[in-house]
Design an enzyme around this catalytic site. Structure first.
Site, short mmCIF file in Angstrom:
data_model
loop_
_atom_site.label_atom_id
_atom_site.label_comp_id
_atom_site.label_asym_id
_atom_site.label_seq_id
_atom_site.Cartn_x
_atom_site.Cartn_y
_atom_site.Cartn_z
N CYS A 89 -8.83 -0.15 -12.61
CA CYS A 89 -8.12 -0.76 -11.91
C CYS A 89 -9.38 -1.28 -10.84
CB CYS A 89 -7.19 -0.02 -10.96
SG CYS A 89 -5.86 0.24 -11.90
N GLN A 157 -0.96 7.54 -15.48
CA GLN A 157 -0.97 7.29 -13.95
C GLN A 157 0.56 7.58 -13.22
OE1 GLN A 157 -0.88 3.01 -13.27
NE2 GLN A 157 -0.43 2.54 -15.24
N ARG A 212 9.63 -9.48 -2.94
CA ARG A 212 11.17 -9.73 -3.19
C ARG A 212 11.89 -9.72 -1.64
NH1 ARG A 212 11.94 -8.52 -8.42
NH2 ARG A 212 10.07 -7.36 -9.59
N SER A 238 3.06 -0.62 -8.26
CA SER A 238 2.62 -1.97 -8.27
C SER A 238 3.42 -2.76 -9.45
CB SER A 238 1.23 -1.94 -8.26
OG SER A 238 0.60 -1.29 -9.40
N HIS A 339 -0.18 -6.46 -8.73
CA HIS A 339 -1.60 -5.68 -9.12
C HIS A 339 -2.05 -6.17 -10.49
CE1 HIS A 339 -4.83 -2.88 -9.62
NE2 HIS A 339 -3.92 -1.51 -9.89
N CYS A 369 -7.78 3.37 -6.38
CA CYS A 369 -7.57 4.61 -7.40
C CYS A 369 -8.03 3.77 -8.79
CB CYS A 369 -6.18 5.22 -7.50
SG CYS A 369 -4.80 4.34 -7.66
N GLY A 371 -8.51 4.60 -13.34
CA GLY A 371 -8.29 5.35 -14.22
C GLY A 371 -9.32 6.41 -14.51
#
Length: 384
Positions: A89, A157, A212, A238, A339, A369, A371
C-alpha cells in the site's frame, strides 16, 4: 545541506470499482497523471532523470514496468527511464522516498514519482494468487522459515484489522462514527472545491467517486462483519478504487536552472516495520521513529494524513500517539475517498500539500500501513 523540493503534486480523480476510470489501461491512467503534472511545471520532459511509480499486483496491464510504459504512453522522450516499486500500500510513498533520496544524494536533479492502480481491471491480491493456477504456493505457504517464526495462522489485512480493534479496545460503534466522519469530511471537501487544484480530470471524470452522500450510521450498523465474530465491516474498510498520482521532486540546482517555485520540501523520510501478523500497526512505530529522527514532537505537526485502510488502524495510531483527530485526515480518508493501493501514497501527498496551503500550516506528516507489517513516514514542510 542538500534539499529535495516538491515542485508540484497532482492526482486523477479516484474512481470506484467499475466506475468512470475502469475502462482505462493502467499505463494510460498513469500517463494522465504524469501529463497533468508536467503541464503545470516549466520543465522540458527530456530533463527528467527518472520516473518512479508505485504499483501493486504487477500482472497484465500493470506488468512489464508500468512506470516506463506510462511515461511512453504519455508521449514523452524515450531517453527517460522508468522503474516500478512495490511496497504494497505504500508503493508510491516509497517511490517519493526513492526520488527524494536520489536528489539528496546528488545523483539526480529532477525525478517524477507517483503511482498507478487499476483495481477494477486487476483484483487486489491477484499477484499473490495467480501462481496457484500453475501449481505454485502463495507467499506464505510452504515457507519453513515463516512457519517456524509466525506459525500457520491466517495472514490477512482483515484479520489484522480485527486484532487491532481488539487490542486497542475499539468498539464497532466507535469505528463506525469514525467512518461516518470520513464520508462527511470528504463530502464537505468536495463541495468546497478543496480537491480541485490537485485533480487532473480524466475522460469527463472530474471528482472522486467514492464519498457516499446516502450513508448513515444506521446503514453501517446493519452490515455483517467481514470475519465471523469480528468487528470490522465493509463500511469500516477502504474502498477498492482506480487512480494515478504524480509528484515532481527537484534539487536546488534544478530549481534554479529551471526557475521553479517549489511548494514544499521533504523534511524527513523513513520506513519501519512491525509484527506482520498484526500487519497494520507499523505506522505507530514508524511515526515515533520519524519524529525522533527529525527531532520533532506530535505537537510540531500541523496536519496528518494517515491512510484509512481500516478505521481501526487510524484510531489505534491516534490513541497510541495521543493525536487529536481534528488534525488527522481533515478532508476525509480512504474509507470515503478510496484506496487505489499503488497510487495512494503520492495521492495523499497532493492532498496534504493542498491542505497545508489552505490552512497555513507548516509541517505535515503522512504515513500508511503496508503489507508485511511496514510503514513509511514522510514529513513535508510547506514553503511560503
Amino acid at each position: 545541506m542538500a534539499q529535495a523540493y516538491l515542485v508540484d503534486a497532482v492526482r486523477t480523480p479516484v474512481g470506484r470499482r467499475g466506475g468512470g476510470l475502469s475502462h482505462l489501461h493502467p499505463a494510460d491512467l498513469g500517463a494522465r497523471a504524469i501529463e497533468g503534472l508536467l503541464a503545470r511545471v516549466n520543465v522540458d520532459p527530456v530533463e527528467v532523470d527518472d520516473v518512479i511509480l508505485g504499483c501493486v499486483d504487477t500482472i497484465g496491464g500493470q506488468a512489464g514496468d508500468v512506470a516506463r510504459t506510462a511515461w511512453l504512453a504519455a508521449g514523452f522522450p524515450e531517453e527517460v527511464p522508468g522503474v516500478t516499486v512495490d511496497r504494497q500500500c505504500g508503493s508510491s510513498q516509497q517511490a517519493l522516498h526513492f526520488a527524494a533520496q536520489a536528489v539528496l544524494s546528488g545523483t539526480a536533479d529532477l525525478v517524477v514519482a507517483g503511482g498507478v492502480q487499476s483495481m477494477s481491471r486487476i483484483p487486489i491480491g491477484a499477484a499473490m494468487t495467480v501462481g496457484e493456477q500453475f501449481g505454485f504456493p502463495t507467499p506464505f505457504e510452504g515457507c519453513d522459515g515463516w512457519a517456524h517464526r509466525y506459525g500457520s495462522e491466517e495472514i490477512s489485512q482483515f484479520r489484522a484489522a480485527d486484532l487491532i480493534a481488539q487490542r486497542w479496545e475499539l468498539s464497532r460503534a466507535e469505528m463506525e462514527e469514525f467512518a461516518f466522519r470520513s464520508h462527511s469530511r470528504a463530502i464537505e471537501a468536495v463541495d468546497a472545491g478543496r480537491f480541485a487544484a490537485e485533480i487532473v480530470p480524466v475522460d469527463g471524470v472530474e471528482a472522486d467517486e467514492g464519498p457516499r452522500r446516502d450513508t448513515s450510521l444506521e446503514k453501517m450498523t446493519a452490515l455483517k462483519p467481514l470475519r465471523p465474530d469480528g468487528r470490522v465491516t465493509a463500511a469500516l474498510a477502504s474502498q477498492i478504487s482506480d487512480a494515478a498520482s504524480a509528484v515532481l521532486v527537484a534539487s536546488e540546482d534544478a530549481v534554479r536552472a529551471h526557475r521553479l517555485k517549489p511548494r514544499a520540501r521533504v523534511h524527513h523520510l523513513s520506513a519501519r516495520g512491525a509484527d506482520p501478523v498484526y500487519m497494520l500497526t507499523a505506522p505507530i512505530r514508524a511515526t515515533r521513529h520519524a519524529l525522533a529522527k527529525a527531532g520533532m514532537s506530535i505537537d510540531d505537526i500541523d496536519l496528518f494524513e494517515v491512510n484509512e485502510a481500516f478505521a481501526s488502524v487510524v484510531l489505534a495510531w491516534a490513541k497510541e500517539l495521543k493525536v487529536d483527530l481534528d488534525r488527522v485526515n481533515v478532508n476525509g480518508g480512504a474509507i470515503a475517498l478510496g484506496h487505489p493501493i499503488g497510487a495512494t501514497g503520492t495521492k495523499l501527498t497532493a492532498t496534504l500539500l493542498s491542505s497545508l496551503e489552505r490552512t497555513g500550516g507548516r509541517f505535515g506528516l503522512q504515513t500508511m500501513c503496508e503489507g508485511g507489517g511496514q510503514a513509511n513516514v514522510t514529513i513535508i514542510e510547506r514553503l511560503p
